[in-house]
Design an enzyme around this catalytic site. Structure first.
Site, PDB file in Angstrom:
ATOM      1  N   GLU A 284      -4.285   7.515  -4.620  1.00 62.98           N
ATOM      2  CA  GLU A 284      -3.948   6.076  -4.701  1.00 62.98           C
ATOM      3  C   GLU A 284      -4.893   5.344  -5.644  1.00 62.98           C
ATOM      4  OE1 GLU A 284      -4.618   4.823  -0.672  1.00 62.98           O
ATOM      5  OE2 GLU A 284      -3.181   6.218   0.172  1.00 62.98           O
ATOM      6  N   GLY A 286      -6.321   2.717  -8.270  1.00 60.78           N
ATOM      7  CA  GLY A 286      -5.995   1.376  -8.735  1.00 60.78           C
ATOM      8  C   GLY A 286      -6.839   1.040  -9.954  1.00 60.78           C
ATOM      9  N   TYR A 327     -18.906 -10.205  -5.689  1.00 57.16           N
ATOM     10  CA  TYR A 327     -19.645  -8.937  -5.538  1.00 57.16           C
ATOM     11  C   TYR A 327     -20.841  -8.851  -6.472  1.00 57.16           C
ATOM     12  CZ  TYR A 327     -14.738  -7.913  -4.374  1.00 57.16           C
ATOM     13  OH  TYR A 327     -13.454  -7.961  -3.904  1.00 57.16           O
ATOM     14  N   CYS A 353     -16.780 -26.313  -9.541  1.00 55.88           N
ATOM     15  CA  CYS A 353     -17.934 -27.009  -8.962  1.00 55.88           C
ATOM     16  C   CYS A 353     -18.591 -26.206  -7.864  1.00 55.88           C
ATOM     17  CB  CYS A 353     -17.493 -28.377  -8.459  1.00 55.88           C
ATOM     18  SG  CYS A 353     -17.009 -29.381  -9.845  1.00 55.88           S
ATOM     19  N   GLU A 354     -19.187 -25.092  -8.242  1.00 60.56           N
ATOM     20  CA  GLU A 354     -19.933 -24.232  -7.320  1.00 60.56           C
ATOM     21  C   GLU A 354     -20.998 -23.531  -8.144  1.00 60.56           C
ATOM     22  OE1 GLU A 354     -18.868 -22.334  -4.140  1.00 60.56           O
ATOM     23  OE2 GLU A 354     -16.819 -23.061  -3.953  1.00 60.56           O
TER      24      GLU A 354
HETATM   25  N1  LLP Z   1      -6.037   2.783  -1.389  1.00 57.64           N
HETATM   26  C1  LLP Z   1      -6.499   1.931  -0.463  1.00 57.64           C
HETATM   27  C2  LLP Z   1      -6.100   2.125   0.936  1.00 57.64           C
HETATM   28  C3  LLP Z   1      -7.353   0.877  -0.827  1.00 57.64           C
HETATM   29  O1  LLP Z   1      -7.817   0.057   0.101  1.00 57.64           O
HETATM   30  C4  LLP Z   1      -7.710   0.711  -2.197  1.00 57.64           C
HETATM   31  C5  LLP Z   1      -8.580  -0.391  -2.607  1.00 57.64           C
HETATM   32  C6  LLP Z   1      -7.191   1.622  -3.132  1.00 57.64           C
HETATM   33  C7  LLP Z   1      -6.369   2.651  -2.699  1.00 57.64           C
HETATM   34  C8  LLP Z   1      -7.486   1.535  -4.589  1.00 57.64           C
HETATM   35  O2  LLP Z   1      -8.847   1.718  -4.854  1.00 57.64           O
HETATM   36  P1  LLP Z   1      -9.370   1.782  -6.360  1.00 57.64           P
HETATM   37  O3  LLP Z   1      -8.855   3.069  -6.973  1.00 57.64           O
HETATM   38  O4  LLP Z   1      -8.837   0.598  -7.049  1.00 57.64           O
HETATM   39  O5  LLP Z   1     -10.828   1.769  -6.220  1.00 57.64           O
HETATM   40  N2  LLP Z   1     -11.654  -6.239  -4.991  1.00 57.64           N
HETATM   41  C9  LLP Z   1     -12.639  -5.178  -5.100  1.00 57.64           C
HETATM   42  C10 LLP Z   1     -12.046  -3.822  -4.826  1.00 57.64           C
HETATM   43  C11 LLP Z   1     -11.335  -3.733  -3.484  1.00 57.64           C
HETATM   44  C12 LLP Z   1     -10.699  -2.388  -3.249  1.00 57.64           C
HETATM   45  C13 LLP Z   1      -9.818  -2.430  -2.062  1.00 57.64           C
HETATM   46  N3  LLP Z   1      -9.085  -1.219  -1.799  1.00 57.64           N
HETATM   47  C14 LLP Z   1     -13.277  -5.250  -6.480  1.00 57.64           C
HETATM   48  O6  LLP Z   1     -12.921  -6.121  -7.250  1.00 57.64           O
HETATM   49  O7  LLP Z   1     -14.158  -4.453  -6.795  1.00 57.64           O
END
Ligand code: LLP
Length: 424
Positions: A284, A286, A327, A353-354
């Site tokens: 999975e 992203g 983060y 404004c932060e």
């Molecule tokens: N599968 C599940 C169940 C997840 O919770 C996530 C990401 C992914 C796959 C995809 O993960 P990736 O390959 O993208 O690392 N907003 C944060 C990242 C939050 C990730 C949440 N879950 C940031 O900007 O770093």
């Protein structure tokens, strides 16, 4: 003139003094469409996908793009046309995948808080698998599926208790996390699921965290997952597929995550050694598919030199690029047109404004008001986490391929923002 390093962004390069993404001059796009503006490279997305595909060549693997990283319809469409499945976490993401031409039976549904309505819709359209995150969710899904006269395909998200060695907010596989079923509850949970008539157990999954830059946590996860599969199958419950989640990191600022191809060749060797290399596998990813495919273009509004800090105030803000505020994340910031002048150290900040509305601390830049900058590695978790804070409309998006630039999202207008509201 020394061009700045452009970490990890394969389609981004200076030609002379001008920054290009694929064959498109970014300053042309900024002038034509205004700023802030997201621009993505289709070639970079497909190249990132191809690295996984090379790593998996000859194996039975479904790559499910994690839609939350960038849920824009055209981005989903690029991956749908490339044969991907999708990892989704809400009813909204199901509809986005379907609207973009994704196949329902290649959707897997993760997340700790699925509602009954979301479950019904997912069953109606025939998604591939529910990644169930708690025993309580198993019961509700069983109830919903039974009432519809169907059996819901399920995989149980296990918590392998592996330290991904990343930011605490994006570590998800540790014992203290809200995600998944704890290691020691996995077998009883599978036994319970197997006994429920409205469910059909088909897989097991995990996701240990995000922006992982080392291979060890993955190797450890493979071992722990196989231990679990062996124990579950020994109890008479067959597991068709194993899903290793996402999490592979990208180069924002000189990080050196393993390449997807090399990592998966290594993990498959480990799976082979334990006799599981020919199983049906899923992942999975992203961020690693889209993060370094995009940039956010922004204009310098004001320079505000000070006794302690110099501020470079830009027209992009934490509502467009929330990762630094949330983060303390680093995104490289570079000029669209390089100028021959001495660089000064600036805190690059937005108009919100932060005090937390900063995009980069202590950046060496030769800039003037009116200059255009690019915030790099902005393809993942930027637009998808953007908000209307301070009544700012969300930025438009453009997808480039070769010399072509397609507008894939218009700038959000005030009318768009106010459409759902009513005066007393
Ligand atoms: N599968 C599940 C169940 C997840 O919770 C996530 C990401 C992914 C796959 C995809 O993960 P990736 O390959 O993208 O690392 N907003 C944060 C990242 C939050 C990730 C949440 N879950 C940031 O900007 O770093």
């Amino acid at each position: 003139m020394n061009s700045p390093d452009l970490p990890g962004q394969p389609q981004l390069a200076y030609r002379g003094n001008e920054l290009f993404l694929e064959d498109v001059r970014l300053s042309d796009l900024a002038k034509q469409h205004g700023t802030p503006l997201f621009v993505y490279s289709k070639g970079a997305m497909l190249a990132a996908l191809a690295a996984y595909q090379r790593g998996f060549a000859g194996r039975d693997v479904q790559i499910c793009y994690a839609v939350k990283a960038n849920s824009s319809l055209s981005v989903i469409q690029v991956f749908a046309l490339a044969g991907c499945g999708f990892d989704i976490v809400s009813g909204g993401e199901i509809e986005r995948v379907l609207a973009a031409g994704g196949q329902a039976d290649r959707i897997i549904f993760s997340g700790v808080g699925k509602t009954r309505a979301e479950m019904r819709r997912a069953l109606d359209v025939g998604i591939g698998c529910f990644n169930v995150e708690s025993e309580a969710e198993l019961d509700v899904l069983n109830e919903v599926a039974s009432a519809m006269g169907v059996r819901a395909p399920v995989s149980i998200r296990v918590n392998p208790n592996v330290d991904p060695k990343t930011h605490p907010y994006i570590s998800t596989g540790l014992k203290s996390s809200k995600f998944g079923i704890p290691h020691e509850r996995v077998l009883p949970t599978y036994q319970r699921a197997a006994a429920l008539k409205g469910l059909r157990v088909i897989g097991i999954d995990c996701h240990i965290g995000s922006q992982i830059t080392q291979e060890e946590p993955y190797l450890e996860t493979v071992d722990r997952m196989i231990d679990l599969v062996e124990a579950i199958e020994a109890a008479g419950i067959p597991i068709q597929h194993i899903d290793f989640g996402g999490g592979l990191g990208i180069n924002y600022n000189g990080e050196t995550p393993p390449g997807a191809e090399q990592l998966w060749k290594k993990l498959l060797a480990r799976l082979d050694a334990r006799g599981f290399g020919r199983r049906q596998l899923m992942i999975e990813p992203g961020r690693s598919l889209v993060g370094n495919a995009g940039v956010c273009l922004t204009e310098v509004l004001y320079l505000k030199p000070g006794a302690q800090k110099n501020f470079c105030i830009i027209d992009a803000a934490m509502n467009d690029l929330p990762r630094p505020a949330m983060y303390q994340a680093f995104h490289q910031i570079v000029p669209l047109h390089q100028r021959e002048a001495a660089a000064v150290t600036w805190d690059v900040v937005g108009p919100v404004c932060e005090s937390g509305d900063w995009i980069g601390h202590d950046r060496e830049l030769a800039v003037q008001a009116g200059d255009l900058l690019a915030v790099l590695s902005a393809g993942a978790f930027c637009m998808s986490m953007a908000s209307n804070y301070n009544a700012r409309g969300r930025a438009p998006e453009i997808l480039v391929t070769g010399e072509q630039a397609h507008v894939i999202r218009l700038r959000e207008t005030l009318a768009d923002q106010m459409r759902q509201e009513k005066l007393l």
